[in-house]
Design an enzyme around this catalytic site. Structure first.
Site, mmCIF file in Angstrom:
data_model
loop_
_atom_site.group_PDB
_atom_site.id
_atom_site.type_symbol
_atom_site.label_atom_id
_atom_site.label_comp_id
_atom_site.label_asym_id
_atom_site.label_seq_id
_atom_site.Cartn_x
_atom_site.Cartn_y
_atom_site.Cartn_z
ATOM 1 N N LYS A 83 0.856 -1.192 0.000
ATOM 2 C CA LYS A 83 0.000 0.000 0.000
ATOM 3 C C LYS A 83 0.891 1.241 0.000
ATOM 4 C CE LYS A 83 -4.313 0.986 2.480
ATOM 5 N NZ LYS A 83 -4.945 0.786 3.796
HETATM 6 O O1 G3P Z 1 -7.920 1.651 5.357
HETATM 7 C C1 G3P Z 1 -7.962 2.968 5.735
HETATM 8 C C2 G3P Z 1 -9.311 3.595 5.872
HETATM 9 O O2 G3P Z 1 -10.302 2.650 5.801
HETATM 10 C C3 G3P Z 1 -9.362 4.548 7.022
HETATM 11 O O3 G3P Z 1 -10.623 4.727 7.576
HETATM 12 O O4 G3P Z 1 -12.098 5.477 9.395
HETATM 13 O O5 G3P Z 1 -9.671 6.097 9.443
HETATM 14 O O6 G3P Z 1 -11.206 7.153 7.806
HETATM 15 P P1 G3P Z 1 -10.911 5.934 8.610
#
Ligand code: G3P
EC number: 2.2.1.2
Length: 222
Positions: A83
């Site tokens: 990633k």
């Molecule tokens: O994989 C990363 C992404 O899903 C982050 O989510 O909730 O931190 O915006 P969030």
């Protein structure tokens, strides 16, 4: 639509994997920071438990560091997807790793143009963050719709749309209606998707009624 779990928590990964629900895992440095122990052990364990793609993120911000880290991460298993962030160096690393046969997930995507550029660089996955757009008053799901439309116009682009930053079950329904390839879910969202109040009420009633049958047939076994 494939379902990935967005976590580095081994307990959650095992729980949902045992139900046959997981096609893959996504992690990031923030998710790693939430778990106890050495992240390297977690990475190794996750790539063993899960047969599908496991995204492990680089923390270097310049090209050569990303390549070095990407190659090291890939040693955890053939199912590792590297990633990288949606930056010029990230795309350069994406092109380089992809051309060596190492799949790449371009993360932190917030616009259709960023998704198009990631696809042009050879990304296996592009990760648009819908919840974070909703948080600032933009409709995250519009981004998924736009990317889907663009990718459909150019079928030679093989990049999969991996919907990230999912906050609730309706995000999943909307993503599936649009035809996104993958959603990556926090364990709490997957828990909510399993539940419905009528399922619980229905089961409670079945069991209560079966007690009546047992009262009249004490030795009965199914
Ligand atoms: O994989 C990363 C992404 O899903 C982050 O989510 O909730 O931190 O915006 P969030």
């Amino acid at each position: 639509m494939k379902i990935f779990l967005d976590t580095a928590n081994l307990e959650s990964i095992k729980k949902f994997n045992d139900m046959g629900l997981l096609d893959g895992i996504t992690t990031n440095p923030s998710l790693m920071s939430k778990e106890k122990g050495n992240p390297k052990d977690a990475m190794e364990e996750i790539t063993k438990i899960i047969k599908g793609d496991v995204s492990l993120e680089v923390v270097s911000t310049e090209f050569s560091g990303m390549i070095e880290e990407g190659k090291r991460l890939r040693q955890y298993g053939e199912n590792v997807v590297v990633k990288v962030p949606m930056t010029p160096d990230g795309l350069k690393a994406c092109k380089s790793l992809s051309s060596e046969g190492i799949p790449v997930n371009v993360t932190l995507v917030f616009s259709p143009n960023q998704a198009l550029l990631a696809a042009k660089s050879g990304a296996k996955y592009v990760s648009p963050f819908i919840g974070r757009l909703d948080d600032i008053g933009q409709d995250g799901m519009n981004l998924i719709q736009d990317i889907k439309e663009i990718f459909q116009n150019y079928p030679h682009l093989k990049t999969e749309i991996l919907v990230a930053s999912v906050r609730h079950p309706m995000h999943v329904v909307e993503a599936a209606k649009i035809g996104a390839d993958v959603v990556t879910l926090p364990p709490g969202v997957l828990d909510k998707m399993l539940e419905h109040p009528l399922t619980k009420i229905g089961l409670d009633n079945f069991l209560k009624d079966w007690e009546k049958v047992k009262a009249e047939n004490p030795d009965i076994k199914i």
